[in-house]
Design an enzyme around this catalytic site. Sequence first.
Site, PDB file in Angstrom:
ATOM      1  N   ASP A  38       6.551  82.550  39.977  1.00  0.00           N
ATOM      2  CA  ASP A  38       7.874  83.133  40.224  1.00  0.00           C
ATOM      3  C   ASP A  38       8.302  84.044  39.080  1.00  0.00           C
ATOM      4  O   ASP A  38       8.649  83.577  38.001  1.00  0.00           O
ATOM      5  CB  ASP A  38       8.905  82.008  40.381  1.00  0.00           C
ATOM      6  CG  ASP A  38       8.736  81.284  41.705  1.00  0.00           C
ATOM      7  OD1 ASP A  38       8.751  81.957  42.745  1.00  0.00           O
ATOM      8  OD2 ASP A  38       8.576  80.051  41.684  1.00  0.00           O
ATOM      9  N   HIS A  69       5.228  85.987  43.273  1.00  0.00           N
ATOM     10  CA  HIS A  69       6.496  86.242  43.969  1.00  0.00           C
ATOM     11  C   HIS A  69       7.398  87.026  43.025  1.00  0.00           C
ATOM     12  O   HIS A  69       7.939  86.472  42.063  1.00  0.00           O
ATOM     13  CB  HIS A  69       7.098  84.872  44.343  1.00  0.00           C
ATOM     14  CG  HIS A  69       8.427  84.949  45.016  1.00  0.00           C
ATOM     15  ND1 HIS A  69       9.225  83.840  45.193  1.00  0.00           N
ATOM     16  CD2 HIS A  69       9.115  85.987  45.566  1.00  0.00           C
ATOM     17  CE1 HIS A  69      10.334  84.192  45.812  1.00  0.00           C
ATOM     18  NE2 HIS A  69      10.296  85.490  46.043  1.00  0.00           N
ATOM     19  N   MET A 140      12.818  82.855  52.349  1.00  0.00           N
ATOM     20  CA  MET A 140      13.431  82.048  51.290  1.00  0.00           C
ATOM     21  C   MET A 140      14.357  81.020  51.930  1.00  0.00           C
ATOM     22  O   MET A 140      15.240  81.371  52.714  1.00  0.00           O
ATOM     23  CB  MET A 140      14.234  82.931  50.334  1.00  0.00           C
ATOM     24  CG  MET A 140      13.416  83.823  49.424  1.00  0.00           C
ATOM     25  SD  MET A 140      12.217  82.965  48.403  1.00  0.00           S
ATOM     26  CE  MET A 140      13.245  81.838  47.453  1.00  0.00           C
ATOM     27  N   GLY A 145      16.112  82.290  42.466  1.00  0.00           N
ATOM     28  CA  GLY A 145      16.589  82.303  41.079  1.00  0.00           C
ATOM     29  C   GLY A 145      16.331  81.006  40.333  1.00  0.00           C
ATOM     30  O   GLY A 145      16.143  81.035  39.122  1.00  0.00           O
ATOM     31  N   PHE A 146      16.311  79.898  41.049  1.00  0.00           N
ATOM     32  CA  PHE A 146      16.179  78.610  40.354  1.00  0.00           C
ATOM     33  C   PHE A 146      15.365  77.627  41.178  1.00  0.00           C
ATOM     34  O   PHE A 146      15.406  77.672  42.418  1.00  0.00           O
ATOM     35  CB  PHE A 146      17.574  78.006  40.093  1.00  0.00           C
ATOM     36  CG  PHE A 146      18.452  78.922  39.299  1.00  0.00           C
ATOM     37  CD1 PHE A 146      18.378  78.958  37.912  1.00  0.00           C
ATOM     38  CD2 PHE A 146      19.331  79.784  39.944  1.00  0.00           C
ATOM     39  CE1 PHE A 146      19.167  79.839  37.183  1.00  0.00           C
ATOM     40  CE2 PHE A 146      20.127  80.668  39.223  1.00  0.00           C
ATOM     41  CZ  PHE A 146      20.053  80.696  37.833  1.00  0.00           C
ATOM     42  N   GLY A 147      14.683  76.730  40.474  1.00  0.00           N
ATOM     43  CA  GLY A 147      14.022  75.618  41.151  1.00  0.00           C
ATOM     44  C   GLY A 147      15.024  74.495  41.376  1.00  0.00           C
ATOM     45  O   GLY A 147      16.142  74.506  40.836  1.00  0.00           O
ATOM     46  N   GLY A 148      14.652  73.548  42.192  1.00  0.00           N
ATOM     47  CA  GLY A 148      15.450  72.340  42.364  1.00  0.00           C
ATOM     48  C   GLY A 148      16.700  72.481  43.208  1.00  0.00           C
ATOM     49  O   GLY A 148      17.573  71.621  43.162  1.00  0.00           O
ATOM     50  N   ASP A 178       9.821  78.991  50.961  1.00  0.00           N
ATOM     51  CA  ASP A 178       9.963  78.744  49.524  1.00  0.00           C
ATOM     52  C   ASP A 178      11.374  78.279  49.217  1.00  0.00           C
ATOM     53  O   ASP A 178      12.341  79.013  49.431  1.00  0.00           O
ATOM     54  CB  ASP A 178       9.653  80.064  48.790  1.00  0.00           C
ATOM     55  CG  ASP A 178       9.680  79.941  47.274  1.00  0.00           C
ATOM     56  OD1 ASP A 178       9.850  78.821  46.758  1.00  0.00           O
ATOM     57  OD2 ASP A 178       9.518  80.987  46.625  1.00  0.00           O
ATOM     58  N   GLY A 179      11.469  77.053  48.685  1.00  0.00           N
ATOM     59  CA  GLY A 179      12.747  76.557  48.183  1.00  0.00           C
ATOM     60  C   GLY A 179      13.221  75.281  48.847  1.00  0.00           C
ATOM     61  O   GLY A 179      13.392  75.233  50.068  1.00  0.00           O
ATOM     62  N   GLY A 200       8.032  73.447  44.330  1.00  0.00           N
ATOM     63  CA  GLY A 200       8.175  73.436  42.872  1.00  0.00           C
ATOM     64  C   GLY A 200       8.520  72.062  42.353  1.00  0.00           C
ATOM     65  O   GLY A 200       7.662  71.276  41.955  1.00  0.00           O
ATOM     66  N   SER A 201       9.824  71.729  42.390  1.00  0.00           N
ATOM     67  CA  SER A 201      10.291  70.508  41.722  1.00  0.00           C
ATOM     68  C   SER A 201       9.821  69.217  42.386  1.00  0.00           C
ATOM     69  O   SER A 201       9.875  68.158  41.759  1.00  0.00           O
ATOM     70  CB  SER A 201      11.826  70.517  41.641  1.00  0.00           C
ATOM     71  OG  SER A 201      12.387  70.697  42.915  1.00  0.00           O
TER      72      SER A 201
HETATM   73  C1  DX5 Z   1      13.119  80.050  43.675  1.00  0.00           C
HETATM   74  C2  DX5 Z   1      11.610  80.192  43.569  1.00  0.00           C
HETATM   75  C3  DX5 Z   1      10.867  79.013  44.081  1.00  0.00           C
HETATM   76  C4  DX5 Z   1      11.117  77.730  43.338  1.00  0.00           C
HETATM   77  C5  DX5 Z   1      10.916  76.603  44.294  1.00  0.00           C
HETATM   78  O1  DX5 Z   1      13.709  81.260  43.347  1.00  0.00           O
HETATM   79  O2  DX5 Z   1      11.172  81.314  44.298  1.00  0.00           O
HETATM   80  O3  DX5 Z   1       9.470  79.287  44.160  1.00  0.00           O
HETATM   81  O4  DX5 Z   1      10.253  77.544  42.274  1.00  0.00           O
HETATM   82  O5  DX5 Z   1      11.321  75.445  43.643  1.00  0.00           O
HETATM   83  P1  DX5 Z   1      11.799  74.173  44.453  1.00  0.00           P
HETATM   84  O6  DX5 Z   1      10.630  73.704  45.274  1.00  0.00           O
HETATM   85  O7  DX5 Z   1      12.177  73.214  43.376  1.00  0.00           O
HETATM   86  O8  DX5 Z   1      12.957  74.594  45.293  1.00  0.00           O
HETATM   87 ZN    ZN Z   2       8.976  81.604  44.730  1.00  0.00          ZN
END
Ligand code: DX5
Ligand code: ZN
Length: 236
Positions: A38, A69, A140, A145-148, A178-179, A200-201
Amino acid sequence: MVARAVKLAPSILTADFGRLQEEILAADHAGADLLHLDVMDGRFVPNITFGPLVVETARQATQLPLDVHLMIEEPEQFLEAFANAGANTITIHLEACRHLHRAVQQIVDLDCQAGVALNPATPIESIREIAPFVDQVLVMSVNPGFGGQQFIQTMTSKLRRTRQILDEFNPTCDLEVDGGIGVDNIRDVQRNGANVIVVGSAIFNGTGTVRENLTALRDACNVAPYSGAQNNISAA
Ligand code: DX5
Ligand code: ZN
């Protein structure tokens, strides 16, 4: 409708960057299909992550396909740098790119697979014209912008409707999500048409090991065939 095998794409966004190579290898050895990277610029999204150097580090750590990405404005300026760093797929945001067709063509000319991503509020009709030219569409399921973050529930039906458009305009195109994906909803996104699933998380979280987390996700995809699928996808 074609049955597609699910590809799991761990995102390193919440990995321990002090042990990045180790984290990447753990995902590789646990059976990840791709590695999702990312890239954020602090303009297109309110966060900054990393650039081609980290992609290069990942390239040295693993043979897994690198799914880059780009959450950056004017991505066309950096496509060559990410291709040279070892990206296999480069996904750019429809909202960040004025001449999307040209940028997609540039990605193809760099011998990478081309992806186009849509923010949660972007209508899927926008992909009709570009769909024939890409290898992957990324829906999306959180605001980038952020994980979790929490999965936005209405994205399930967006996935299904996107798959229908792709079946019409580019049936071999991958549909990535994704997300906010975890063991509780991975089966749901799969049965609504996603075949490349970014996590991700729920993989890099400091509680379970990467192997345990990835195995649990894989098991959740492989439960008994879903009986009420709206689109006959049986990718289990
Ligand atoms: C968010 C990123 C994602 C993120 C997913 O902007 O594009 O790839 O890392 O993280 P999770 O699975 O924790 O939502
Ligand atoms: Zn991503």
